[in-house]
Each structure stands twice: as C-alpha cells, then as structure tokens.
Design an enzyme around this catalytic site. Structure first.
Site, PDB file in Angstrom:
ATOM      1  N   ARG B 330       0.840  -1.076  -0.060  1.00  0.00           N
ATOM      2  CA  ARG B 330       0.105  -0.108  -0.044  1.00  0.00           C
ATOM      3  C   ARG B 330       0.739   1.255   0.030  1.00  0.00           C
ATOM      4  NH1 ARG B 330      -4.403  -2.112   4.244  1.00  0.00           N
ATOM      5  NH2 ARG B 330      -5.543  -3.228   2.702  1.00  0.00           N
ATOM      6  N   HIS B 401      -6.101   5.583   6.206  1.00  0.00           N
ATOM      7  CA  HIS B 401      -6.814   4.328   6.284  1.00  0.00           C
ATOM      8  C   HIS B 401      -6.829   3.711   7.753  1.00  0.00           C
ATOM      9  CE1 HIS B 401      -8.658   0.580   5.134  1.00  0.00           C
ATOM     10  NE2 HIS B 401      -7.629  -0.107   5.399  1.00  0.00           N
TER      11      HIS B 401
HETATM   12  C1  LIG Z   1     -12.821   0.704   5.314  1.00  0.00           C
HETATM   13  C2  LIG Z   1     -11.981  -0.058   5.872  1.00  0.00           C
HETATM   14  C3  LIG Z   1     -11.779  -1.470   5.106  1.00  0.00           C
HETATM   15  C4  LIG Z   1     -10.715  -2.333   5.666  1.00  0.00           C
HETATM   16  N1  LIG Z   1     -10.550  -3.502   5.483  1.00  0.00           N
HETATM   17  C5  LIG Z   1      -9.647  -4.307   6.169  1.00  0.00           C
HETATM   18  C6  LIG Z   1      -9.535  -5.619   5.332  1.00  0.00           C
HETATM   19  O1  LIG Z   1     -10.216  -6.064   4.295  1.00  0.00           O
HETATM   20  N2  LIG Z   1      -8.752  -6.360   6.016  1.00  0.00           N
HETATM   21  C7  LIG Z   1      -7.983  -5.988   7.141  1.00  0.00           C
HETATM   22  O2  LIG Z   1      -7.448  -7.078   7.824  1.00  0.00           O
HETATM   23  N3  LIG Z   1      -8.198  -4.918   7.683  1.00  0.00           N
HETATM   24  C8  LIG Z   1      -9.164  -4.032   7.148  1.00  0.00           C
HETATM   25  N4  LIG Z   1      -9.426  -2.893   7.732  1.00  0.00           N
HETATM   26  C9  LIG Z   1      -8.648  -2.612   9.080  1.00  0.00           C
HETATM   27  C10 LIG Z   1      -9.294  -3.116   9.997  1.00  0.00           C
HETATM   28  O3  LIG Z   1     -10.916  -3.083   9.996  1.00  0.00           O
HETATM   29  C11 LIG Z   1      -9.336  -2.369  11.477  1.00  0.00           C
HETATM   30  O4  LIG Z   1      -8.178  -2.204  11.759  1.00  0.00           O
HETATM   31  C12 LIG Z   1      -9.906  -3.400  12.667  1.00  0.00           C
HETATM   32  O5  LIG Z   1     -11.211  -3.838  12.135  1.00  0.00           O
HETATM   33  C13 LIG Z   1      -9.914  -2.776  13.968  1.00  0.00           C
HETATM   34  O6  LIG Z   1     -10.448  -3.509  14.788  1.00  0.00           O
HETATM   35  P1  LIG Z   1     -10.379  -3.139  16.225  1.00  0.00           P
HETATM   36  O7  LIG Z   1     -11.180  -4.074  17.159  1.00  0.00           O
HETATM   37  O8  LIG Z   1      -9.031  -2.781  16.939  1.00  0.00           O
HETATM   38  O9  LIG Z   1     -11.177  -1.694  16.432  1.00  0.00           O
HETATM   39  P2  LIG Z   1     -12.674  -1.116  15.960  1.00  0.00           P
HETATM   40  O10 LIG Z   1     -13.424  -1.948  15.094  1.00  0.00           O
HETATM   41  O11 LIG Z   1     -12.431   0.083  15.501  1.00  0.00           O
HETATM   42  O12 LIG Z   1     -13.432  -1.085  17.355  1.00  0.00           O
HETATM   43  C14 LIG Z   1     -13.428  -0.107  18.296  1.00  0.00           C
HETATM   44  C15 LIG Z   1     -14.200  -0.268  19.541  1.00  0.00           C
HETATM   45  O13 LIG Z   1     -13.968   0.602  20.464  1.00  0.00           O
HETATM   46  C16 LIG Z   1     -15.319   1.398  20.749  1.00  0.00           C
HETATM   47  N5  LIG Z   1     -14.453   2.816  21.330  1.00  0.00           N
HETATM   48  C17 LIG Z   1     -13.727   3.483  20.892  1.00  0.00           C
HETATM   49  N6  LIG Z   1     -13.591   4.511  21.410  1.00  0.00           N
HETATM   50  C18 LIG Z   1     -14.171   4.311  22.762  1.00  0.00           C
HETATM   51  C19 LIG Z   1     -14.383   5.138  23.955  1.00  0.00           C
HETATM   52  N7  LIG Z   1     -13.640   6.187  24.140  1.00  0.00           N
HETATM   53  N8  LIG Z   1     -15.442   4.747  24.582  1.00  0.00           N
HETATM   54  C20 LIG Z   1     -15.889   3.583  24.646  1.00  0.00           C
HETATM   55  N9  LIG Z   1     -15.801   2.792  23.418  1.00  0.00           N
HETATM   56  C21 LIG Z   1     -14.890   3.168  22.489  1.00  0.00           C
HETATM   57  C22 LIG Z   1     -16.004   1.444  19.391  1.00  0.00           C
HETATM   58  O14 LIG Z   1     -17.107   1.785  20.016  1.00  0.00           O
HETATM   59  C23 LIG Z   1     -15.593   0.143  18.794  1.00  0.00           C
HETATM   60  O15 LIG Z   1     -16.783  -0.853  19.573  1.00  0.00           O
HETATM   61  C24 LIG Z   1     -10.158  -1.855   6.999  1.00  0.00           C
HETATM   62  C25 LIG Z   1     -10.432  -0.697   7.843  1.00  0.00           C
HETATM   63  C26 LIG Z   1     -11.279   0.276   6.965  1.00  0.00           C
HETATM   64  C27 LIG Z   1     -11.347   1.609   7.537  1.00  0.00           C
END
Ligand SMILES: Cc1cc2nc3c(=O)[nH]c(=O)nc-3n(C[C@H](O)[C@H](O)[C@H](O)COP(=O)(O)OP(=O)(O)OC[C@H]3O[C@@H](n4cnc5c(N)ncnc54)[C@H](O)[C@@H]3O)c2cc1C
Ligand code: FES
Lengths: 257, 637
Positions: B330, B401
């Site tokens: 990327r 991203h």
């Molecule tokens: C459009 C897009 C497409 C993507 N496609 C891919 C892909 O194909 N393959 C891949 O591997 N990755 C992909 N990614 C990256 C991946 O989706 C993310 O990095 C990953 O899902 C993050 O997961 P997470 O559980 O760490 O956080 P998130 O899924 O962002 O969850 C964060 C959580 O924290 C909570 N939260 C945040 N702040 C607070 C707060 N202060 N108080 C209470 N709750 C809070 C939110 O409510 C949420 O529940 C993509 C990202 C994007 C933007």
C-alpha cells in the site's frame, strides 16, 4: 439546489415531538443525505440553535447505524440503499423532504431521529448464534459446505441490523431481521444442532420485545438496504412449525420417563 | 519508565508454546471473582470479551455505538490472512511471518509477528465453526484470494463484507455471553478517562451518552480495544466516530505511546468530491487483483479514458514494479499515485485521481465473474460517483486508512501501566511501519481470541490487588477531572463549530504529516497545532447541555484530544530521520524515489512518555533485534 426540510424534533426525555421546517439552500447533488444534514446542522449551530441528532458511523452502508424515514419511506427513495449512501442527486431543486425517526413500539425515540434499537440485540442474545467457545473448533476445511448453501447463508447474513424492516412494516414486526439470522445459520452444517431451539427462542424474544407479527405486507423487503428476501420468512415459518412439533414430542418423551 | 518487552527466550518457533506453559493459570472456580473491563466491541474487544466470558471471568464491555455489532471493524471489506496453505502455493507460518516483517519495513517485533502467523490458522477454524459464511469453491472447501505485498493466496473472504461477517460471528459469541450473564454490555457509553491507583489500572470513567451521567467502573484489569486514530486527519476511511480519546487519556495517565507517526495511506479510495466531504470511502485492495492502475502518459491529457489509446497509457505500477505490479504494498502504491498526480498526470475534476481499470479483466473472465467477485464494491462506487465501473474505469486516490502506531505493549499485550492491556488497532505491535492488507482483522482476532485470554490470566493470578471502592481519592479525582472538562467544553460557547476545528486540524495533518513529510512542514505543524488548540478552548461552540444525548459534546471531547495527540504525531515524525513504510520523509529517499531506511540509527520502537500539559514528552527506545530475518531493502521490483 434549494430544498425545504420538515424534520422531526423531539427533545431528549420528552414523550412527543413535532415537525420543524428548515430551509436548506445551496445543496450540492454530490452530497450524501447525511452530508446535507451536516451542512444544515452547521448552519443551525451558527444561528444558536440545537443541531438535529441522528445516528451514523460508517457512512458506507454497512454498520447499520443510520436510518430515518424520508418522505415516509425507510432510508428514502433509492432501492437497496441505506440513508448514508443516498445522494442528493436523487432529489430535485425545490423539493420538500420530510424526515422522521423509525417508528415502532419496540424502538422508543431517544432524541430527534435517534431511536433505541436494543431489542434487536436481545433477539440475537436469545439464540442467534452457534454455541462454540473459543478453541473448540475443528480445521476450517473439515466441514465442507456446498457453495450454493454458503452463498445463500451469505445472502441472509448480509443484514446490517438497521431496523428499516421494522420501521417499514405496518405491524412493526421484526420478522425479516429475525428470519435473516435464523436463515443464515440454518443454511450451514454448523448451525444444525441448535436449529430448532434457536428459532423458537428468537421468535419468543421478538414477541416479548413488543414487535408485531407478520401479516405478509412485504414492505420490509422493499425497504431493506441489503435487499434481504422475504423468502427467509417462509423458511423461518417452516422451521418454526417443525421445531414446535419436535419440541412437543420431546416434552412428551420427557414426561413419559 | 522502563520498556520491558517480556519476549520469552528460546527459538522463535517455540516462544509462544513455552510461554503458554510457563504462564500462571487462574483456577476455574476463581475466575468469576475477577472482573475485567473491555473497552471496545470491534474484532479485538468483542472477541476478547466473548472469550473471557466463556472462561468465566466477570466482564463488562463498552462501546459508543448503540450496538456492539456496529464497531468500525464491520466496514472491513477485503479479507483476513491465514497461513493455511490450502492453495498449496508455498505458504507457511514462516512465510506469513516473513512477509509481515518485511511488509512492515523491519520495524516490528519479530516474536509478536511470529505468534500472529502461528495463531492465524486457529482464527479461521474458529470463525468457520461460528458460521462465518466465507467464500467457497464448488467442492465445498474454503476459497482464497491474494492481497497486496504477498505472492501467495492466503486471504479468506466473505464477498466484499469480510469484516462484517467476522464481526457478526464475534458479536454473536458476545451476545451468547450476555445471555449467559458473564458479560454485561454497556452500549452508547464512552470511556473518558482511565483510573490508575498506586500505579495500577483499576477502572475507567465513562459518560452515558443518553443520560449524560458520568460513571465509574472499577475492576481488576482493563483492556482497551478502541481502534485507530486515523480521524486525526478529519478525512479518512474510518467511521465517523473513530477517535483517539481512550488511548490518549491512558497515555496521559502513564501509558507510553508507540510510533504515533506510523499511519497508513490506502491507495484505492474514492477521490474527494467537494468541501462538504465528511469521510472517504475505501475501495478494497482486492480490486487490484483484477483492476489495472494507469494514468495518461501526457500531462494534462483530459480526454475521456476510453479515448486514450493503449500506447498512450502509463500502467505505472506494472512498469515500475514488474514482479508485484498492481499488487505492490500500500505505501508504495500510494506514493506512486501521488507522484504521477504531482507530475500533472492525475485524472478527474481536480487532477487528484488515477484510473483503476477493469476493462481487460472483464474481457478475460467476463462481467458476471467480476460482478461475483466485487459486485457490492462496484455498486458502492456507482452510488457515490454516479459512474458505472463496468463501463468506465474507476477513479481512485490515496486516503488515510489505518494507524500502525498505538499504545506500546509488551509481549503479553500489557501497556506500561500494569493491568492496562491494549488490543487490535489501538496497540502498536505487529505491523511495524506499514501493515499488509488483510492483516488487521487477523491481528484483532488473534489478540482477542487467542492471546489475551492466556496473558490476562497470568497477570490476574499474580496481581494481588487490594480492595477498592469509589471513595478512594484517586477514583474521585479522576471523576472530578472528567466532570470539569465536560463542563469546560460546554462553557466556552464561542463562535466556531467543532467540525470547523476538526477540518482545519485535518488539513494541517494531511498537508504536513501525510503521504510525504518534511522537517519544515512538521515544524510548521508543531507551531500551528498549539495555536489551534488554544483557539479551540476559547472559541468553540458546543450547543446544548451535558445532561442529555449531545452529539456536539461527544465530538468536542474527541477533537480536543486529537488536538493534543496531533502534536505528538508530528514530533514523532520529525524525530524519525528516515523513511520507512508509511512514514516517508522527503529528505530521506533513494535516487529513484524509494523510502530510505536508516537501520543504524532507527531500528527501534519510539515510545513516548507523557510529562504533563505543555511539557515535552520523553522518548524511550525499544531496540528491535532481528535474529531470524535479515534486514534488507524492501524491493517489489
Ligand atoms: C474501510 C476499511 C476497510 C478495511 N478493510 C480491511 C480488510 O479487508 N482486512 C483487514 O485486515 N483490515 C481491514 N481494515 C482495518 C480493520 O478493519 C481495522 O483495523 C480493525 O477492524 C480494527 O479493529 P479493532 O477491534 O481494533 O477496532 P474497531 O473495530 O475500530 O473497534 C473499536 C471499538 O472501540 C469502541 N470505542 C472507541 N473509543 C471508545 C471510547 N472512548 N469509549 C468506549 N468505546 C470506545 C468503539 O465503540 C468500537 O466498539 C479496514 C479498515 C477500513 C477503515
Ligand atoms: S452510517 Fe453505517 S450504515 Fe449508514
């Protein structure tokens, strides 16, 4: 273009609200519907008024946060499209747009266009899963699934849980939502062991939450941003009847012991 | 502050197994006596909360959306990697490990990455068993596709909705625990501060977003899985609510922030259409499997794409990187797009776009096959742009991203505050300076399903925590600080909206801390950001009260934190006098314009320690030792 909006304003904690008129001048056809509301809100704040509260997050039609009645239609005029993906090019200069929250007994209004959809989570908690704790799974390829079944499961699993089906239904039924989850899991071999129990528990929870029954209007399918087919409801009924009979037989057998 | 990575000794392949054996266990009957707070319900938080609930811990889980199913993970499109080698094309745990370390430009911890590759295979098994409807072949077995930065097909996917399906699997497991009473779910609840007592994380302070109530939750351990901070740029592909608040507040309470400047710019997003733009939409990288990227050879050539003959097109990725072509990583694809646009060869209304053309793929395999692979993405593109990508090539441009930086964690995923664990995109581990496609979903689920359930047990078994209640002075002080800050935000009642500050900050960051960074630009930001922050606190207008649902207030709190965090990001970018992965310092490039690392001086993790408002943070370095791979110049040519 220049638009006139009538937006449902309901103060937090108040049991009622009203439609309020706003002018929305200079709206670009490239804006999304929510961007049009953003612009309107910026103007309201500048005038010292309260912005319109609405739920949104991904703005890509996948998280299911957004949703409002637009001129009486859930998610507005474009088929298979969530509010956040609707663009202003679907409207004309001079249009009047009525914007209201989802209306259903099971979705109380929190403020303006924001409603409480917690009932949908509770329907899932009642049985919308496969009971497999972390660590107990066999190899992914140990369970072959015919491609057509996997594809059908995916069709049902595409539901984003926005609640448009409930809002569109004259009975405020959550049958399309529930049947989509029941359908997704019943199409897969992994979903078989709990198939009967799942459909009974989810249906019971749906009733307990105050959603209406299905009387086959078909509005849900029309409103669904993911175009989930109403055929899943037929599938749900089929399983429901089967599971009820099996359950009755099980109970009789238990009583006999 | 001392950074102890706690990487187990022994050969790479045996570290995790040995560590699992050596860790202390919590007796099954005692698990329910331990309480754990999980902030976040995305792939990382949701999988952790569900699994800890299954194990019998007493769990509370928090998210700011109205349902855990709506976490930003839902939006991931393309897929999830796993070293299953089902395609028999030469994949292995070692290869996934190597690709990830190399893809991260040799700025990640070897042991963590190896563990991630090992666990990847279990994730797929778990998700299949939950009923995740992965794509399949006619024989009924799982299908794979390839993704950028890899020459094997190891990506599992569910149409263009992989994140959605993985998250729903995880959400269903979570709801099962909610029904079982092991997890209590707090939706529409935002964490606003971390409670640290005697140097140990013991709870959080939250705001109920419906009633406005400021509440305290105390526990034996806290897990942050709150996602990335890409929205510091205002425009990004992240969901609108994504924020840095939870991790920034924890940083202010003593958690070191690792590599904040490492951000990923994704090459294939829909270009900006106007000033009203509120977010950017990603077009999955998987499209580069069949789409060919090009621009006209001539500058300012504004003929429509079909009128430009083959020999006047520059398929610049295929030309510059013949072995990876359109599938180069990327960071490289993004910079190449910027370069051709800077040369005046960009396409679309403002010249900030390149074509992603499916013409030859449609000719080769037919429109039906392409629709099956990418139907929903094409539909999404058409909705936004009003152009049909089956007929006209897509226009794409890079956009922010993902953030590789995050709170620093050790091998056990614990931050520098004992008891505070950080999972998923919120931590800094695993991806180094650049993340490969389909590896974030893998990391989130690895952390939540398979790492934290073991390591938190080890922590709890030994922590010997004193009893604590809400009357403790530290607890009361934290609550008071949150209450006061909220009141302050509401009291300013100035002239500018929260969004206008956010946009201005975002532009500063995109211009000077985005795809290409210079010392002068970063210094400019380091001067402008504090000024903007000062203006914010004097002139922001947050209407309404704190005692009800108030979306302006929610945004204001997040933007206030971005305004502090942005400065740290620029500082980190300025101090790192090299280019690596997503961090491109214009001063440090090879003669042909590729990133030039400085391994002699920068083979370390930068972990910043907060010193108080207005004080310069202190830099700590965790040296990165590469014992199993040879540091080399990344080449995709
Ligand atoms: C459009 C897009 C497409 C993507 N496609 C891919 C892909 O194909 N393959 C891949 O591997 N990755 C992909 N990614 C990256 C991946 O989706 C993310 O990095 C990953 O899902 C993050 O997961 P997470 O559980 O760490 O956080 P998130 O899924 O962002 O969850 C964060 C959580 O924290 C909570 N939260 C945040 N702040 C607070 C707060 N202060 N108080 C209470 N709750 C809070 C939110 O409510 C949420 O529940 C993509 C990202 C994007 C933007
Ligand atoms: S905002 Fe996510 S579906 Fe509309």
């Amino acid at each position: 273009m220049n638009l006139t909006l009538y937006v449902w304003r309901q103060p937090a904690g108040s049991p009622s609200g009203q439609l309020v008129k706003y002018d929305a001048p200079d709206i670009s056809p490239d804006m999304s519907f929510l961007e049009m509301l953003d612009v309107t809100n910026e103007r309201l704040i500048a005038r010292g008024e309260q912005p319109i509260a609405f739920d949104h997050d991904c703005r890509e039609g996948i998280c299911g946060s957004c949703g409002m009645m637009i001129n009486g239609v859930a998610h507005g005029p474009m088929k298979g499209t969530a509010t956040c993906q609707l663009h202003m090019r679907s409207f004309k200069d001079g249009d009047t747009i009525y914007i209201e929250p989802w209306r259903a007994r099971a979705f109380p209004v929190i403020k303006d266009l924001v409603v409480d959809r917690g009932a949908l989570d509770r329907i899932v908690a009642a049985g919308g899963y496969i009971s497999v704790s972390t660590g107990s799974a066999p190899d992914g390829n140990a369970i072959p699934v015919p491609k057509t079944d996997a594809d059908a499961a995916m069709d049902a699993a595409a539901c984003i849980g926005c609640g448009a089906c409930v809002a569109a239904c004259p009975n405020a039924s959550a049958m399309l939502f529930t049947s989509a989850k029941v359908g997704h899991l019943k199409m897969l071999p992994q979903g078989q062991p709990e198939r009967g129990r799942r459909v009974l528990a989810m249906e019971a929870q749906m009733e307990a939450e105050g959603f209406g029954g299905c009387t086959w209007h078909g509005e849900c399918e029309e409103a669904c941003p993911k175009e989930i087919s109403i055929d899943w409801i037929v599938e749900l009924y089929r399983d429901y009847i089967w599971a009820t009979v099996v359950r009755r037989e099980e109970r009789a057998a238990e009583a006999a012991i | 502050m001392e950074l102890k990575s706690k990487v187990p000794s022994g050969p790479l392949q045996e570290k995790w197994d040995r560590h699992r054996f050596e860790m202390k266990l919590v007796n099954p009957a005692n698990k329910r006596k331990f309480s754990v707070l999980v902030v976040g319900s995305g792939l990382a938080g949701g999988s952790a909360a569900a699994t800890l609930g299954e194990l019998g811990y007493n769990v509370k889980c928090f998210c700011f959306q109205d349902s855990p199913r709506r976490a930003h993970s839902i939006a991931a499109q393309g897929g999830i990697n796993a070293a299953k080698n089902y395609q028999n094309d030469g994949d292995s745990i070692w290869r996934l490990f190597y690709d990830t370390v190399k893809g991260g430009d040799f700025r990640a911890r070897e042991a963590n990455v190896y563990r991630l590759a090992q666990i990847s295979v279990n994730i797929i098994d778990q998700c299949v068993a939950q009923g995740v409807p992965f794509a399949r072949e006619y024989g009924g077995l799982l299908a794979n596709r390839s993704f950028g930065g890899a020459q094997v097909s190891r990506t599992f996917y569910a149409r263009g909705q992989t994140g959605q399906q993985l998250l729903l699997g995880c959400y269903q497991a979570l709801e099962r625990q909610v029904a079982a009473g092991t997890v209590r779910m707090h939706t529409r609840t935002e964490m606003l501060d971390l409670i640290v007592v005697d140097g140990v994380a013991r709870g959080i302070v939250t705001r109920d977003m419906v009633t406005g109530a400021i509440e305290t939750h105390l526990a034996d351990a806290v897990i942050l899985a709150t996602g990335g901070y890409g929205n510091v740029f205002y425009l990004s592909t992240n969901a609108k609510g994504c924020n840095v608040t939870a991790t920034w507040r924890a940083h202010r309470r003593g958690a070191a922030f690792g590599n904040p400047c490492y951000t990923q710019i994704h090459p294939t997003c829909i270009p900006v259409s106007g000033d009203h733009q509120s977010k950017l939409t990603l077009m999955s990288e998987s499209l580069r499997n069949d789409g060919r990227v090009w621009v006209p050879k001539k500058q300012g050539d504004n003929r429509p794409p079909h009128a430009i003959p083959e020999d006047e097109r520059d398929y610049y990725l295929e030309r510059k990187y013949p072995s990876f072509g359109n599938l180069c990583p990327r960071d490289i694809a993004s910079r190449a797009a910027k370069e051709v646009c800077d040369e005046g060869r960009g396409v679309g209304p403002n010249g900030l776009g390149v074509y992603l053309d499916f013409g030859s793929a449609i000719q080769r395999v037919g429109e039906a096959k392409i629709a099956e692979r990418y139907g929903n993405l094409f539909q999404m593109y058409e909705r936004i742009t009003d152009e049909n990508p089956y007929k006209v090539p897509m226009r794409i441009y890079p956009a922010v991203h993902y953030t590789m930086g995050g709170l620093w964690v050790d091998y056990n995923l614990m931050s520098t505050i004992p008891g505070l664990h950080v999972l998923g995109e919120a931590n800094f581990s695993d991806h180094g300076a650049n993340r490969l496609g389909a590896s974030a979903l893998m990391q989130g689920l690895a952390d939540g399903y398979f790492v934290i359930p073991y390591t938190i047990g080890d922590y709890l078994a030994q922590a010997a925590l004193p009893k604590l209640d809400e009357s403790h002075p530290e607890v009361r002080a934290t609550v008071a600080a949150v209450t006061e800050r909220t009141a302050q935000l509401l009291a300013v009642k100035g002239k500018r909206t929260v969004d206008s500050f956010h946009r201005e900050l975002g532009k500063l960051m995109w211009d000077n801390c985005g795809m290409a960074r210079t010392a002068a630009g970063l210094r400019h930001n380091l001067q402008r950001i504090p000024e903007l922050r000062a203006e914010f606190w004097q002139n922001v207008n947050v209407p309404g009260s704190g005692a009800e649902l108030n979306q302006s207030l929610e945004k204001a709190g997040r933007v206030a934190d971005f305004l502090e965090f942005a400065e740290l990001m620029c500082l980190d970018a300025l101090h790192r006098e090299e280019s690596c992965g997503g961090h491109f310092r214009t001063e440090h490039q090879t003669p042909d314009g590729e990133a030039q690392r400085d391994d002699a001086n920068f083979t370390y993790v930068a972990a910043w320690e907060y010193q108080g408002p207005g004080k310069a943070p202190v830099l700590h370095k965790e040296p990165l030792a590469f014992e199993n791979v040879k540091l080399s110049t990344r080449s995709y040519k």
